[in-house]
Design a protein around this motif. Structure first.
Motif, PDB file in Angstrom:
ATOM      1  N   UNK A 137       0.813  -1.217   0.000  1.00 34.56           N
ATOM      2  CA  UNK A 137       0.000   0.000   0.000  1.00 34.56           C
ATOM      3  C   UNK A 137       0.846   1.266   0.000  1.00 34.56           C
ATOM      4  N   UNK A 138       2.043   1.181  -0.556  1.00 33.48           N
ATOM      5  CA  UNK A 138       2.913   2.346  -0.583  1.00 33.48           C
ATOM      6  C   UNK A 138       2.334   3.452  -1.455  1.00 33.48           C
ATOM      7  N   UNK A 139       1.680   3.086  -2.554  1.00 33.28           N
ATOM      8  CA  UNK A 139       1.047   4.100  -3.400  1.00 33.28           C
ATOM      9  C   UNK A 139       0.005   4.891  -2.611  1.00 33.28           C
ATOM     10  N   UNK A 140      -0.784   4.165  -1.819  1.00 32.54           N
ATOM     11  CA  UNK A 140      -1.831   4.834  -1.051  1.00 32.54           C
ATOM     12  C   UNK A 140      -1.231   5.791  -0.013  1.00 32.54           C
ATOM     13  N   UNK A 141      -0.137   5.333   0.624  1.00 36.81           N
ATOM     14  CA  UNK A 141       0.533   6.208   1.592  1.00 36.81           C
ATOM     15  C   UNK A 141       1.113   7.420   0.894  1.00 36.81           C
ATOM     16  N   UNK A 142       1.716   7.217  -0.273  1.00 39.66           N
ATOM     17  CA  UNK A 142       2.273   8.320  -1.055  1.00 39.66           C
ATOM     18  C   UNK A 142       1.191   9.354  -1.359  1.00 39.66           C
ATOM     19  N   UNK A 143       0.017   8.895  -1.769  1.00 42.04           N
ATOM     20  CA  UNK A 143      -1.064   9.816  -2.108  1.00 42.04           C
ATOM     21  C   UNK A 143      -1.636  10.496  -0.866  1.00 42.04           C
ATOM     22  N   UNK A 144      -1.738   9.774   0.244  1.00 40.24           N
ATOM     23  CA  UNK A 144      -2.197  10.391   1.496  1.00 40.24           C
ATOM     24  C   UNK A 144      -1.246  11.499   1.914  1.00 40.24           C
ATOM     25  N   UNK A 145       0.047  11.214   1.827  1.00 37.08           N
ATOM     26  CA  UNK A 145       1.031  12.220   2.212  1.00 37.08           C
ATOM     27  C   UNK A 145       0.994  13.422   1.283  1.00 37.08           C
ATOM     28  N   UNK A 146       0.858  13.163  -0.015  1.00 39.96           N
ATOM     29  CA  UNK A 146       0.793  14.273  -0.963  1.00 39.96           C
ATOM     30  C   UNK A 146      -0.436  15.144  -0.696  1.00 39.96           C
ATOM     31  N   UNK A 147      -1.554  14.502  -0.381  1.00 35.51           N
ATOM     32  CA  UNK A 147      -2.776  15.258  -0.126  1.00 35.51           C
ATOM     33  C   UNK A 147      -2.611  16.188   1.078  1.00 35.51           C
ATOM     34  N   UNK A 148      -1.884  15.733   2.094  1.00 38.87           N
ATOM     35  CA  UNK A 148      -1.687  16.558   3.286  1.00 38.87           C
ATOM     36  C   UNK A 148      -0.547  17.545   3.101  1.00 38.87           C
ATOM     37  N   UNK A 149       0.607  17.051   2.651  1.00 40.24           N
ATOM     38  CA  UNK A 149       1.823  17.858   2.637  1.00 40.24           C
ATOM     39  C   UNK A 149       1.941  18.759   1.416  1.00 40.24           C
ATOM     40  N   UNK A 150       1.340  18.331   0.300  1.00 36.92           N
ATOM     41  CA  UNK A 150       1.468  19.095  -0.922  1.00 36.92           C
ATOM     42  C   UNK A 150       2.840  18.941  -1.532  1.00 36.92           C
ATOM     43  N   UNK A 151       3.063  19.558  -2.663  1.00 38.88           N
ATOM     44  CA  UNK A 151       4.338  19.459  -3.372  1.00 38.88           C
ATOM     45  C   UNK A 151       5.448  20.220  -2.652  1.00 38.88           C
ATOM     46  N   UNK A 152       5.105  21.333  -2.000  1.00 38.70           N
ATOM     47  CA  UNK A 152       6.146  22.199  -1.438  1.00 38.70           C
ATOM     48  C   UNK A 152       6.890  21.559  -0.277  1.00 38.70           C
ATOM     49  N   UNK A 153       6.316  20.543   0.336  1.00 39.86           N
ATOM     50  CA  UNK A 153       6.953  19.937   1.507  1.00 39.86           C
ATOM     51  C   UNK A 153       8.282  19.285   1.163  1.00 39.86           C
ATOM     52  N   UNK A 154       8.487  18.931  -0.090  1.00 39.10           N
ATOM     53  CA  UNK A 154       9.744  18.293  -0.486  1.00 39.10           C
ATOM     54  C   UNK A 154      10.658  19.249  -1.253  1.00 39.10           C
ATOM     55  N   UNK A 155      10.319  20.521  -1.254  1.00 39.86           N
ATOM     56  CA  UNK A 155      11.097  21.474  -2.030  1.00 39.86           C
ATOM     57  C   UNK A 155      12.300  21.981  -1.242  1.00 39.86           C
ATOM     58  N   UNK A 156      13.380  22.286  -1.973  1.00 35.64           N
ATOM     59  CA  UNK A 156      14.474  23.043  -1.403  1.00 35.64           C
ATOM     60  C   UNK A 156      14.164  24.526  -1.613  1.00 35.64           C
ATOM     61  N   UNK A 157      15.062  25.391  -1.182  1.00 40.46           N
ATOM     62  CA  UNK A 157      14.853  26.824  -1.342  1.00 40.46           C
ATOM     63  C   UNK A 157      14.159  27.427  -0.135  1.00 40.46           C
ATOM     64  N   UNK A 158      14.218  28.743  -0.021  1.00 45.60           N
ATOM     65  CA  UNK A 158      13.658  29.423   1.148  1.00 45.60           C
ATOM     66  C   UNK A 158      12.181  29.761   1.005  1.00 45.60           C
ATOM     67  N   UNK A 159      11.705  29.950  -0.213  1.00 38.06           N
ATOM     68  CA  UNK A 159      10.311  30.342  -0.383  1.00 38.06           C
ATOM     69  C   UNK A 159       9.368  29.338   0.262  1.00 38.06           C
ATOM     70  N   UNK A 160       9.648  28.059   0.072  1.00 37.87           N
ATOM     71  CA  UNK A 160       8.771  27.018   0.615  1.00 37.87           C
ATOM     72  C   UNK A 160       9.114  26.647   2.051  1.00 37.87           C
TER      73      UNK A 160
END
Length: 334
Positions: free
Chosen positions: A276-299
């Motif tokens: 169920x790794x896909x499901x966990x990946x999607x749950x995390x994306x839904x909560x964290x969004x794309x910016x949670x894995x971004x580098x840089x100061x803006x995010x």
């Protein structure tokens, strides 16, 4: 012009794999990537021996290095290690600790030094959300699963109003927690007693994942543990090097993200032993969004600002640092 030779010390994460296998390169550099036994060995090689040109470094270790004579390194806004840390707090089952407020008046162990990265965050959260501050407890610093004195490659600093000692010769914090010699433990390393299923030790938060998800939903903070630093002399000799290093870490991160989203999804993440790794990946994306894995100061400025405030409030920094003071100025707009 010949490529710049770089010795790079960084852990082998999924998002740095492309740097190690050479599918992503630092433009204009001939980089050799090294991952030592544990990440603190990279920290020590960087600070004690100044052995790397580019290195992963814990935020608290980096801040303390800036207060040493002639600091060798300057950080760029790359953040290779993040972790929610409510789950880093363990308690003795007989200590009477049922909720965070019960830590007041107790003796708490901390791994490696007073104010390691996985300690700064829980202490800050305990103060912000529960009114529990470090001066209300006693602290013992040492090794979690093996005996060690506090790291000696950085200043061992703690405020004068906080009671801090070190473990007795030969003792581990885990053994002391099991025996009730300390009441709680904050550590980046899971205690051996927990791995072995000991009934004497349990997490402070029974459902830490739920607490951590609620924390992110409420604050938008995904705690950052480590940054990446570059030798200042190289930055002076090679203008633009910081941009090349930053770009390479971003591209390596993108390669990992693309893998999970493309081949990984198509193959139902069959490269992994986790169902169920896909499901966990999607749950995390839904909560964290794309910016949670971004580098840089803006995010990430809110998260970094919180850490810098905690470092100051916990007596680890002489003055409250700012992002402008600790990161390369040319990357402040990333």
């Amino acid at each position: 012009m010949a490529d710049i030779p770089l010795r790079v010390g960084v852990s082998k994460y999924d998002h740095t794999r492309a740097l190690f296998d050479g599918s992503v390169r630092i433009e204009g550099a001939e980089a050799t990537f090294e991952s030592l036994g544990i990440v603190s060995e990279i920290f020590e090689e960087t600070i004690r021996n100044r052995g790397f040109d580019v290195a992963e470094l814990g935020l608290t270790f980096y801040l303390r290095s800036l207060e040493m004579p002639d600091p060798e390194y300057l950080a760029i806004p790359v953040f290779p290690n993040r972790h929610f840390r409510h789950s880093a707090i363990y308690v003795n089952a007989s200590s009477g600790i049922e909720k965070p407020e019960d830590l007041v008046g107790k003796t708490i162990g901390e791994f490696a030094t007073y104010g390691h990265d996985a300690g700064v965050w829980p202490k800050g959260i305990l103060a912000d959300d529960f009114g529990v501050t470090p001066d209300q407890s006693r602290w013992v610093v040492g090794g979690t699963n093996w005996y060690q004195q506090p790291f000696d490659f950085i200043p061992f600093r703690y405020p004068s109003n906080v009671d801090v000692t070190t473990t007795p010769e030969g003792e581990t914090l885990d053994a002391m927690l099991v025996a009730g010699e300390i009441d709680a433990l904050i550590t980046a390393i899971v205690p051996q007693s927990v791995l072995a299923g000991s009934p004497q030790v349990r997490p402070l938060f029974a459902d830490a994942e739920a607490v951590e998800r609620e924390y992110f939903a409420r604050t938008g903070i995904y705690p950052i543990m480590h940054t990446v630093v570059i030798r200042r002399s190289l930055l002076a000799e090679h203008p633009g090097l910081e941009h090349a290093v930053y770009k390479a870490f971003c591209e390596s991160r993108d390669a990992a993200m693309n893998y999970y989203d493309s081949y990984g999804r198509m193959a139902q993440q069959s490269d992994f032993m986790i169902p169920w790794l896909d499901q966990l990946w999607e749950r995390n994306r839904a909560l964290l969004g794309e910016s949670a894995w971004q580098h840089g100061l803006a995010a990430n400025r809110k998260t970094i600002d919180a850490f810098l405030r905690y470092s100051y409030e916990q007596g680890l920094s002489e003055a409250r640092p700012t992002c402008e003071q600790i990161f390369a100025s040319s990357l402040l707009d990333t």
